[in-house]
Design a protein around this motif. Sequence first.
Motif, PDB file in Angstrom:
ATOM      1  N   ALA A  67     -78.469 -25.355  91.700  1.00  0.00           N
ATOM      2  CA  ALA A  67     -79.379 -24.257  92.045  1.00  0.00           C
ATOM      3  C   ALA A  67     -80.006 -23.656  90.787  1.00  0.00           C
ATOM      4  O   ALA A  67     -81.141 -23.203  90.794  1.00  0.00           O
ATOM      5  N   GLY A  68     -79.245 -23.643  89.700  1.00  0.00           N
ATOM      6  CA  GLY A  68     -79.742 -23.082  88.450  1.00  0.00           C
ATOM      7  C   GLY A  68     -80.567 -24.123  87.696  1.00  0.00           C
ATOM      8  O   GLY A  68     -80.323 -25.327  87.810  1.00  0.00           O
ATOM      9  N   HIS A 276     -66.246 -22.930  86.500  1.00  0.00           N
ATOM     10  CA  HIS A 276     -67.630 -23.119  86.983  1.00  0.00           C
ATOM     11  C   HIS A 276     -67.660 -24.002  88.235  1.00  0.00           C
ATOM     12  O   HIS A 276     -68.383 -24.992  88.294  1.00  0.00           O
TER      13      HIS A 276
HETATM   14  C1  OXD Z   1     -75.672 -24.634  89.999  1.00  0.00           C
HETATM   15  C2  OXD Z   1     -74.318 -24.557  89.494  1.00  0.00           C
HETATM   16  O1  OXD Z   1     -75.857 -25.193  91.092  1.00  0.00           O
HETATM   17  O2  OXD Z   1     -74.064 -23.839  88.526  1.00  0.00           O
HETATM   18  O3  OXD Z   1     -76.599 -24.139  89.349  1.00  0.00           O
HETATM   19  O4  OXD Z   1     -73.423 -25.214  90.076  1.00  0.00           O
END
Ligand code: OXD
Length: 313
Positions: A67-68, A276
């Motif tokens: 997503a980032g 994470h």
């Molecule tokens: C993302 C993550 O999806 O950090 O950005 O997992």
Amino acid sequence: MSIALYTKGWDQALWLSHFQTLLPNHTITAMEAVETFEDIRYAMVWKPEPGALARFPNLEVIFSLGAGVDFLLNDPSLPNVPVVRVVDPDLTNRMSEYVVLHCLLHHRRTLSYLRYQQAGLWMDREDPAAKDIRLGILGLGVLGQDAAYKLSIMGYDVMGWSRSQKDLQNMRCFSGEAGLDAMLSQTDILVSLLPHTQETHAMLNLDLFKKLPRDGALGGPVLINAGRGKVQVERDIMKALDDGLLIGASLDVFEDEPLHDSSPLWSHPNVILTPHNAAASSAKAITDYVVRQLSLYEAGQAMDSVVNRNAGY
Ligand code: OXD
Ligand code: NDP
């Protein structure tokens, strides 16, 4: 059409096989094995080295496998083509699980009860009700809004802050610098789901922690960060914990990952660390999503989640 795939630290063979099954008419090659750079039209990537994508002169779209997109936009040589990020219920639901879990863990003082249990102590403390706990969510995007909704169902007093002003049900919304201060001044649990951009860099620092109230229902503020690590200043988090400006923290993301062995955060009794993986999603869900976006592109239609490169997220 040829695709280059790069999945730093993940099981690349698994991702390759998912993509190949869904895209039998495309040639998909691990990025490091690409021989003819001119053939590559699409890149599907998680944390490629800076400069890696600039080698493909005919690239048309970059698909982030997360997503980032900070890991892409920080690359000064990133080709000027659309960047598409993941917006998928699998990822969103997992992030909300993490946020709800960690709000509850701190609210219900689970770390303390574990310590009492280890000491064989029957210690019955009075915990506040959810309605008496004020949650401030930094970032009211896809993830922030879903978490806010689920937390409000739990009965928490939910607030949120974003760049543009929002009007959302069952919560108070803030924006801008004055809005940030107003929200911070009444936040017991601060949850960051912000992207890392020039504006959000290092904003979770001592000055910000000083704006959080110390007289709330939990006896002091708690920080939860599952957005990006470079939004926080870990030295300041430690200092705030030591000085009582924060009474606890849950951190899923770090300034540098993996977190360095020497970080005092590892052993702090009121800190919960995860590697994470707050929203680590199934490769199947992400590949399905990316392939849907690619199909839209190839059909000449608009893709759903093209990143605004000027905003940086
Ligand atoms: C993302 C993550 O999806 O950090 O950005 O997992
Ligand atoms: P979105 O782009 O949907 O939302 C981002 C939110 O942050 C928006 O509300 C945006 O405001 C707000 N925002 C951005 N910059 C600022 C700023 N300068 N001031 C105030 N608000 C700001 O992203 P998602 O919700 O999908 O994801 C958020 C982040 O979570 C990702 O960028 C990624 O870094 C992280 N993440 C972490 C994961 C993990 O496993 N730990 C997994 C997935 C994502 P506005 O609404 O006005 O645009």
